[in-house]
Design an enzyme around this catalytic site. Structure first.
Site, short mmCIF file in Angstrom:
data_model
loop_
_atom_site.label_atom_id
_atom_site.label_comp_id
_atom_site.label_asym_id
_atom_site.label_seq_id
_atom_site.Cartn_x
_atom_site.Cartn_y
_atom_site.Cartn_z
N GLU A 95 -31.72 -3.52 0.98
CA GLU A 95 -31.76 -3.78 2.43
C GLU A 95 -30.53 -3.20 3.13
O GLU A 95 -30.59 -2.83 4.29
CB GLU A 95 -31.83 -5.30 2.68
N TYR B 42 -27.49 -16.68 -2.49
CA TYR B 42 -28.27 -16.29 -1.31
C TYR B 42 -28.24 -17.38 -0.23
O TYR B 42 -28.54 -18.55 -0.51
CB TYR B 42 -29.72 -16.03 -1.75
N ASP C 56 -33.64 -8.12 0.54
CA ASP C 56 -33.34 -9.55 0.36
C ASP C 56 -34.58 -10.31 -0.08
O ASP C 56 -35.69 -10.07 0.43
CB ASP C 56 -32.81 -10.17 1.67
#
Length: 693
Positions: free
Chosen positions: A8, A314, A111
């Site tokens: 990303e 994350y 992601d």
């Protein structure tokens, strides 16, 4: 065989490339070891705007606009007065196309979430690429996590439902936002912006603000008594509220005529308090706002930065738990961050069933370096919570005693800390917080021995005056809670139950919703509170009873999107529901043109006519030949309607505080209307004018 990996962001691509040996740097990608590693730079592809379908003008007969199929376009940027394709996006897409063309296999490393999936799928579709792809799904960017992820790739089709959910959300936001905004703009002949999630959020802020503003505080009085036992002063509070002071004074006189009180009941119990759960994004944002004043958007940016620096996992997660396999790594992680906790570890935050796509935010065990002060603050919060979560429960002994004088009842509460447990991590700060929250409870090192029927001498008695309080204005932390649990704004019990796990927006989008409303001048920060602007209140007044402002409706859409992601609902069924909803909101909003309110007008100081209207940015005379006007933004403050009324009615405003000069200095002054109907400043005691406005 050549494999293309698409990340990303460039930073993630570089990490992956280093691990797989793709060390040759090219323009827009890295190459080596049979791999090409490129990146997307966020959303390179977006849904086309109405103009692409031939709907440039705002016309009621065109609504609702429902593209079928939706067109994808390269990300747009504003140039002069029109939107054009972003040159940087075009360049990177050319690189991605070239990488896809050269490879036999694609690995998706965007992601691991709904938005990350959509970013890749839109690129894949826009480039008309038909090559199969596998998915790298990881919760942290450490070398170990990336290596493990690359050896456990899943077929892309495994995440089709996630993509269908992301696509449905994207198209629903387009349909509701475009159609509702156009419908209201047509009906009210102005420029309005409404949205599937932003409008219910605005409605929540406005509703709370109006409740708070219009609340009439009612006084009441309470009795309190002071007694002594074993050299300890016990202050007990009366259970009854008196509506007027005279009644309270009569009760006080009767109480003072007594010299003692009798113990009616004694309750003692030992309680065990589990540690707080690990952070998900919303919990971290709320705590950072409450303790450090960070906005939700700032906390998300910092958490993302810590993730990219590989020291936390994350951030865009909605789970406050970890799974059993992650729990196995906790002892090693605790050693790495220098925390010693005796076994067995607390399992309060361990639950496989409550882990969604990603587990809670936890440290990775990597040593942090080069962190900013704000990054250190958030990192330390994550570390402290991680240590707390696996520490023992705290243990307290609580005591509640009821006293009576034969007529009135009084309550005394106290607490003795037996074992701090997890509270020792932050050296009892949590205990202090609890103490503030329940100020009636005394914290003692030992509790007195009191028996039912025991008599204590009355040392003193008094009356205290209190006032009923409105619900407080939202802070960013409490607004996030309200968005997370929109069910609390909903009347129907079944709907509350259904929305308990799915509020309005998602952990990943709530910060952006708040920032969007601020950017559009619908809400603003006022010290720690979030309040609506006049513009926001005006929009709320128009839409408050309409479906577009209904939190329950928005929460039900979030539930449906979660059902699509879980494979429990086909996306076309969701689309049918959204299309029907869009038709209804267009009808509701377009019907407003027939009930247009007439806004008040005021006498113009220049031409003498009843012709001055107050608008969002200016107050001006509607007679073209007059030309009288006053801009509402003056030296960093926004003039309220009351300020404008004072200015045009009496020629001057009250003292305006917090004005900012061109040199950046703060000052206070009145705004006065001169003989030429221009405004200038008048300073207290000086009567000197600074400059025309």
């Amino acid at each position: 065989m050549t494999t293309c990996i698409i990340a990303e962001k460039p930073s993630v691509a570089r990490d992956i490339a280093r691990i797989i040996g793709a060390n040759s740097k090219q323009d827009g990608y890295l190459e080596g070891g049979g791999y090409l590693v490129t990146w997307a730079m966020g959303h390179l592809i977006a849904l086309a705007m109405p103009e692409a379908y031939g709907f440039s003008a705002y016309k009621a007969e065109d609504l609702p606009i429902r593209p079928n199929p939706f067109q994808l376009v390269v990300r747009q940027v504003r140039k002069d007065k029109e939107y054009v394709s972003d040159p940087a996006a075009l360049k990177q897409l050319k690189v991605i196309r070239s990488c896809f063309d050269k490879t036999d296999r694609i690995i998706v490393a965007t992601d691991a979430g709904r938005e990350g999936e959509l970013i890749f799928r839109y690129i894949h579709q826009h480039l008309n690429c038909h090559k199969p792809f596998d998915r790298l799904w990881i919760s942290s960017l450490t070398d170990k996590a990336i290596r493990e992820g690359l050896s456990n790739l899943k077929p892309g089709s495994h995440y089709d439902n996630l993509y269908h959910s992301a696509k449905a959300r994207s198209e629903a936001d387009w349909l509701v936002g475009i159609n509702a905004s156009r419908a209201l703009s047509i009906a009210r002949k102005g420029g309005y912006s409404l949205g599937r999630v932003q409008t219910p959020t605005l409605a929540m802020v406005c509703r709370r603000y109006i409740e708070n503003r219009d609340f009439s505080s009612v006084p009441f009085w309470k009795l309190s008594v002071l007694m002594e036992k074993e050299d300890l002063s016990l202050k007990a509070i009366g259970c009854k509220d008196y509506e007027n002071e005279a009644l309270a004074q009569t009760a006080l006189a009767a109480l003072r005529s007594q010299s003692q009180l009798t113990v009616e009941t004694v309750t003692r119990k030992v309680t065990h308090t589990a540690p707080p759960l690990l952070y998900d994004l919303t919990a971290l944002q709320k705590e950072a706002n409450r303790r450090h004043g960070f906005s939700a958007d700032k906390t998300l940016s910092i958490a993302q930065s810590l993730y990219e620096k590989k020291i936390t996992t994350y951030p865009r997660t909605g789970s406050r738990y970890i799974s059993e396999d992650v729990f196995e790594e906790v002892p090693a992680l605790l050693r790495k961050i220098g925390a010693a906790i005796k076994s067995p570890l607390n399992r309060h935050s361990v639950d496989n069933a409550k882990v969604t796509d990603h587990h809670a935010i936890i440290p990775t065990g990597e040593t942090p370096s080069g962190l900013s002060a704000d990054e250190t603050t958030i990192y330390q919060m994550v570390v402290n919570r991680f240590i707390e979560a696996f520490s023992p429960n705290s243990e307290e002994e609580r005591m509640q005693v009821r006293f009576t004088d034969g007529t009135n009842t009084f309550t005394w509460k106290a607490c003795r800390q037996i074992s701090l447990g997890w509270k020792a991590v932050q050296k009892g700060k949590e205990v202090e917080a609890e103490k503030k929250e329940d100020s009636d409870e005394q914290i003692l090192s030992s509790l007195p021995n009191l028996m039912e029927g025991e008599v204590l001498p009355l040392v003193d008695a008094e009356i205290t005056e209190h006032k009923t309080k409105p619900k407080p204005l939202y802070t960013e932390a409490t607004l996030l809670s309200a968005m997370e649990k929109a069910g609390k704004e909903v009347e129907d019990t079944e709907s509350k139950k259904a929305m308990a796990d799915c509020g309005i927006g998602t952990p990943a989008t709530r910060a952006n919703i708040i920032e969007t409303l601020i950017l559009r001048d619908y809400i603003r920060r006022d010290k720690k509170s979030i309040i609506p602007t006049e513009k926001g209140l005006a929009v709320y007044e128009i839409v408050k009873d309409k479906k577009i402002a209904n939190a329950e409706m928005t929460g039900s859409w979030e539930l449906a999107l979660a059902a699509i992601e879980a494979g429990k609902m086909p996306s076309d069924k969701f689309a049918q529901g959204i299309n029907s909803y869009v038709r209804t909101i267009c009808e509701e909003l377009l019907s407003l043109s027939s009930e247009q309110k007439s806004y008040p007008v005021y006498r113009c100081p220049k031409c003498g006519q009843q012709s001055v209207g107050i608008y969002a940015k200016v107050a001006k005379c509607r007679h073209e030949t007059c030309g009288f006007h006053v801009f509402r933004d003056v030296c960093g403050i926004h003039l309220s309607e009351d300020n404008i009324r004072d200015l045009i009615g009496s020629g001057r405003t009250p003292i305006l505080k917090g004005l900012t000069s061109k040199a950046g200095k703060k000052f206070n002054a009145r705004l006065v209307l001169g003989e030429d109907y221009a405004t200038s400043f008048e300073f207290e005691n000086k009567k000197g004018k600074q400059r025309g406005r």
